[in-house]
Design a protein around this motif. Sequence first.
Motif, PDB file in Angstrom:
ATOM      1  N   GLU A  30       4.630   6.810  -0.192  1.00 12.06           N
ATOM      2  CA  GLU A  30       3.310   7.368   0.108  1.00 12.06           C
ATOM      3  C   GLU A  30       3.382   8.891   0.214  1.00 12.06           C
ATOM      4  OE1 GLU A  30       1.694   5.341   3.486  1.00 12.06           O
ATOM      5  OE2 GLU A  30       1.045   3.624   2.274  1.00 12.06           O
ATOM      6  N   ASP A  31       4.527   9.411   0.664  1.00 14.54           N
ATOM      7  CA  ASP A  31       4.696  10.858   0.726  1.00 14.54           C
ATOM      8  C   ASP A  31       4.777  11.460  -0.669  1.00 14.54           C
ATOM      9  OD1 ASP A  31       4.973  13.257   2.219  1.00 14.54           O
ATOM     10  OD2 ASP A  31       7.130  13.245   1.848  1.00 14.54           O
ATOM     11  N   PHE A  32       5.273  10.691  -1.638  1.00 15.62           N
ATOM     12  CA  PHE A  32       5.295  11.150  -3.026  1.00 15.62           C
ATOM     13  C   PHE A  32       3.893  11.176  -3.635  1.00 15.62           C
ATOM     14  CE2 PHE A  32       9.805   9.224  -3.622  1.00 15.62           C
ATOM     15  CZ  PHE A  32      10.354  10.293  -2.936  1.00 15.62           C
ATOM     16  N   GLY A  33       2.919  10.575  -2.933  1.00 13.00           N
ATOM     17  CA  GLY A  33       1.562  10.502  -3.455  1.00 13.00           C
ATOM     18  C   GLY A  33       1.239   9.172  -4.114  1.00 13.00           C
ATOM     19  N   CYS A  34       2.132   8.197  -4.010  1.00  9.37           N
ATOM     20  CA  CYS A  34       1.935   6.906  -4.660  1.00  9.37           C
ATOM     21  C   CYS A  34       0.750   6.162  -4.057  1.00  9.37           C
ATOM     22  CB  CYS A  34       3.185   6.040  -4.528  1.00  9.37           C
ATOM     23  SG  CYS A  34       4.596   6.641  -5.471  1.00  9.37           S
ATOM     24  N   ASP A  35       0.147   5.325  -4.867  1.00  8.14           N
ATOM     25  CA  ASP A  35      -0.918   4.448  -4.419  1.00  8.14           C
ATOM     26  C   ASP A  35      -0.397   3.577  -3.268  1.00  8.14           C
ATOM     27  OD1 ASP A  35      -3.595   2.906  -5.277  1.00  8.14           O
ATOM     28  OD2 ASP A  35      -2.034   1.444  -4.807  1.00  8.14           O
ATOM     29  N   PRO A  36      -1.113   3.482  -2.142  1.00  7.26           N
ATOM     30  CA  PRO A  36      -0.623   2.717  -0.990  1.00  7.26           C
ATOM     31  C   PRO A  36      -0.329   1.256  -1.302  1.00  7.26           C
ATOM     32  CG  PRO A  36      -2.443   4.117  -0.331  1.00  7.26           C
ATOM     33  CD  PRO A  36      -2.359   4.197  -1.826  1.00  7.26           C
ATOM     34  N   GLU A  37      -1.158   0.618  -2.125  1.00 11.51           N
ATOM     35  CA  GLU A  37      -0.926  -0.789  -2.466  1.00 11.51           C
ATOM     36  C   GLU A  37       0.375  -0.949  -3.237  1.00 11.51           C
ATOM     37  OE1 GLU A  37      -1.589  -4.922  -2.788  1.00 11.51           O
ATOM     38  OE2 GLU A  37      -2.415  -3.382  -1.464  1.00 11.51           O
ATOM     39  N   MET A  38       0.604  -0.061  -4.218  1.00 13.29           N
ATOM     40  CA  MET A  38       1.849  -0.121  -4.965  1.00 13.29           C
ATOM     41  C   MET A  38       3.041   0.147  -4.049  1.00 13.29           C
ATOM     42  SD  MET A  38       4.504   1.669  -6.506  1.00 13.29           S
ATOM     43  CE  MET A  38       3.972   3.371  -6.687  1.00 13.29           C
ATOM     44  N   ALA A  39       2.902   1.114  -3.148  1.00  9.79           N
ATOM     45  CA  ALA A  39       3.991   1.444  -2.228  1.00  9.79           C
ATOM     46  C   ALA A  39       4.324   0.253  -1.333  1.00  9.79           C
ATOM     47  CB  ALA A  39       3.603   2.651  -1.381  1.00  9.79           C
ATOM     48  N   ARG A  40       3.301  -0.458  -0.846  1.00  8.22           N
ATOM     49  CA  ARG A  40       3.552  -1.630  -0.002  1.00  8.22           C
ATOM     50  C   ARG A  40       4.224  -2.748  -0.789  1.00  8.22           C
ATOM     51  NH1 ARG A  40      -1.517  -0.106   2.248  1.00  8.22           N
ATOM     52  NH2 ARG A  40      -2.629  -1.460   0.777  1.00  8.22           N
ATOM     53  N   GLY A  57      17.117   4.092  -3.545  1.00  5.88           N
ATOM     54  CA  GLY A  57      17.427   3.977  -4.964  1.00  5.88           C
ATOM     55  C   GLY A  57      16.800   2.744  -5.588  1.00  5.88           C
ATOM     56  N   HIS A  58      16.835   1.619  -4.860  1.00  2.00           N
ATOM     57  CA  HIS A  58      16.233   0.393  -5.352  1.00  2.00           C
ATOM     58  C   HIS A  58      14.721   0.554  -5.502  1.00  2.00           C
ATOM     59  CE1 HIS A  58      15.674  -4.249  -4.865  1.00  2.00           C
ATOM     60  NE2 HIS A  58      15.570  -3.852  -6.108  1.00  2.00           N
ATOM     61  N   ALA A  59      14.112   1.211  -4.527  1.00  3.74           N
ATOM     62  CA  ALA A  59      12.660   1.424  -4.557  1.00  3.74           C
ATOM     63  C   ALA A  59      12.261   2.291  -5.756  1.00  3.74           C
ATOM     64  CB  ALA A  59      12.191   2.070  -3.263  1.00  3.74           C
ATOM     65  N   LEU A  60      13.020   3.363  -5.993  1.00  2.94           N
ATOM     66  CA  LEU A  60      12.708   4.225  -7.134  1.00  2.94           C
ATOM     67  C   LEU A  60      12.883   3.481  -8.451  1.00  2.94           C
ATOM     68  CD1 LEU A  60      14.288   7.649  -6.053  1.00  2.94           C
ATOM     69  CD2 LEU A  60      11.911   6.907  -5.887  1.00  2.94           C
ATOM     70  N   GLY A  61      13.882   2.595  -8.505  1.00  3.93           N
ATOM     71  CA  GLY A  61      14.079   1.803  -9.708  1.00  3.93           C
ATOM     72  C   GLY A  61      12.928   0.848  -9.968  1.00  3.93           C
ATOM     73  N   LEU A  62      12.439   0.182  -8.924  1.00  4.28           N
ATOM     74  CA  LEU A  62      11.294  -0.712  -9.059  1.00  4.28           C
ATOM     75  C   LEU A  62      10.042   0.061  -9.475  1.00  4.28           C
ATOM     76  CD1 LEU A  62      11.756  -3.040  -5.952  1.00  4.28           C
ATOM     77  CD2 LEU A  62      12.042  -3.656  -8.355  1.00  4.28           C
ATOM     78  N   TRP A  63       9.869   1.227  -8.884  1.00  4.58           N
ATOM     79  CA  TRP A  63       8.719   2.058  -9.242  1.00  4.58           C
ATOM     80  C   TRP A  63       8.795   2.453 -10.725  1.00  4.58           C
ATOM     81  CZ3 TRP A  63       7.928   7.757  -7.288  1.00  4.58           C
ATOM     82  CH2 TRP A  63       6.678   8.231  -7.742  1.00  4.58           C
ATOM     83  N   ALA A  64       9.989   2.866 -11.159  1.00  2.00           N
ATOM     84  CA  ALA A  64      10.147   3.288 -12.560  1.00  2.00           C
ATOM     85  C   ALA A  64       9.790   2.161 -13.518  1.00  2.00           C
ATOM     86  CB  ALA A  64      11.579   3.759 -12.798  1.00  2.00           C
ATOM     87  N   LEU A 232       0.815   9.513 -11.462  1.00  2.00           N
ATOM     88  CA  LEU A 232       1.494   8.350 -12.022  1.00  2.00           C
ATOM     89  C   LEU A 232       0.808   7.060 -11.588  1.00  2.00           C
ATOM     90  CD1 LEU A 232       5.251   9.359 -11.628  1.00  2.00           C
ATOM     91  CD2 LEU A 232       3.883   9.358 -13.717  1.00  2.00           C
ATOM     92  N   SER A 233       0.342   7.017 -10.342  1.00  2.00           N
ATOM     93  CA  SER A 233      -0.359   5.831  -9.852  1.00  2.00           C
ATOM     94  C   SER A 233      -1.658   5.609 -10.610  1.00  2.00           C
ATOM     95  CB  SER A 233      -0.639   5.961  -8.348  1.00  2.00           C
ATOM     96  OG  SER A 233       0.559   5.916  -7.600  1.00  2.00           O
ATOM     97  N   VAL A 234      -2.338   6.698 -10.965  1.00  2.00           N
ATOM     98  CA  VAL A 234      -3.580   6.575 -11.737  1.00  2.00           C
ATOM     99  C   VAL A 234      -3.281   5.986 -13.118  1.00  2.00           C
ATOM    100  CG1 VAL A 234      -5.434   7.867 -12.850  1.00  2.00           C
ATOM    101  CG2 VAL A 234      -4.801   8.374 -10.490  1.00  2.00           C
ATOM    102  N   ALA A 235      -2.226   6.466 -13.755  1.00  2.00           N
ATOM    103  CA  ALA A 235      -1.844   5.918 -15.062  1.00  2.00           C
ATOM    104  C   ALA A 235      -1.498   4.437 -14.948  1.00  2.00           C
ATOM    105  CB  ALA A 235      -0.655   6.700 -15.628  1.00  2.00           C
ATOM    106  N   MET A 236      -0.812   4.067 -13.877  1.00  2.00           N
ATOM    107  CA  MET A 236      -0.456   2.665 -13.662  1.00  2.00           C
ATOM    108  C   MET A 236      -1.695   1.822 -13.412  1.00  2.00           C
ATOM    109  SD  MET A 236       2.786   3.500 -11.201  1.00  2.00           S
ATOM    110  CE  MET A 236       3.010   1.842 -10.598  1.00  2.00           C
ATOM    111  N   ARG A 237      -2.593   2.329 -12.592  1.00  2.00           N
ATOM    112  CA  ARG A 237      -3.783   1.564 -12.214  1.00  2.00           C
ATOM    113  C   ARG A 237      -4.657   1.257 -13.434  1.00  2.00           C
ATOM    114  NH1 ARG A 237      -4.456   3.751  -7.752  1.00  2.00           N
ATOM    115  NH2 ARG A 237      -5.604   5.617  -8.351  1.00  2.00           N
ATOM    116  N   HIS A 238      -4.752   2.211 -14.356  1.00  2.00           N
ATOM    117  CA  HIS A 238      -5.597   2.029 -15.537  1.00  2.00           C
ATOM    118  C   HIS A 238      -4.800   1.542 -16.749  1.00  2.00           C
ATOM    119  CE1 HIS A 238      -9.182   3.837 -13.703  1.00  2.00           C
ATOM    120  NE2 HIS A 238      -8.339   4.676 -13.113  1.00  2.00           N
ATOM    121  N   GLN A 239      -3.505   1.305 -16.541  1.00  2.00           N
ATOM    122  CA  GLN A 239      -2.634   0.850 -17.623  1.00  2.00           C
ATOM    123  C   GLN A 239      -2.715   1.757 -18.841  1.00  2.00           C
ATOM    124  OE1 GLN A 239      -0.033  -1.702 -17.913  1.00  2.00           O
ATOM    125  NE2 GLN A 239      -0.281  -0.859 -15.880  1.00  2.00           N
TER     126      GLN A 239
END
Length: 284
Positions: A30-40, A57-64, A232-239
């Motif tokens: 969330e500090d990176f600015g990620c969408d809260p739902e995706m972060a949870r 590291g695992h979290a960043l990998g899942l996000w990527a 990045l969250s906006v791009a993900m949200r709208h695919q």
Amino acid sequence: YLRAAAYLFSAERMTPHASPVKAQVLDDLEDFGCDPEMARTVAACIGSDLDARKARGHALGLWAKSIPVVRGDATSKGGMFALVGPTGVGKTTTIAKLAARFARRHGPRDIALVTTDAYRIGAREQLYTYGRLIGAPVFEARDKDSLAATLARLADYRLVLVDTAGMSQRDRCLSSQLAWIEAIPDLRPLLVLQANAQATDLDEVVRRFWSVRPEAVVLTKLDETGRLGASLSVAMRHQLPVAYVTDGQRVPEDIHLAEPHRLVLRAAELRTAARRDEPAIHAA
């Protein structure tokens, strides 16, 4: 929502605050600015038995893995592309970077630039300047018919880049400009978004430009944000797959292919740098 990361949603939806490790991952994202739902969702997938370093590291990998990107160089094989987006996001400079990259590989003879921007003072002159530096001709189109005719004349060029007029997503004239793009089936729109904007504003931009069916996103001004996760969250949200990112004014050095793991590492680096600078700003 987040269909590229659908497998994450199949995981057990545990409350991240059930463990300090999950809570820290949630706070970091969330500090990176990620969408809260995706972060949870990501935090819920982190094992509670991991130490803080491995969990991050695992979290960043899942996000990527959840970030949609264009595989390869979107313009490397040529085609007709229109860069669309609101004013001030860097469309003209991005076109220059794409053209210069292509010219380095294939030569400038196969490139043509087109401007439809008759609104901003100096907009055409800026593109003409880039065209002279690259060695590519520049053409003007003032309405839908002249754009179609111009692109028809340029059919033999390997790469044609169209610089559209910069308008606010709330400008009443925007609909007519978008209609120009919609009327040409061979024209491939790339939506340009600035990474230093708020997620709510970026969402509004995407919705406003959705009618032209952009095939990918270019994220600009990475060097001007400390929270890359928002765009990045906006791009993900709208695919919307990310094709390129830019981080400066140099042509063509400051444009890069979008690679998921590099994007999340850059997000972490930018946030670290921003936190480091915050005490100095407050002190001033």
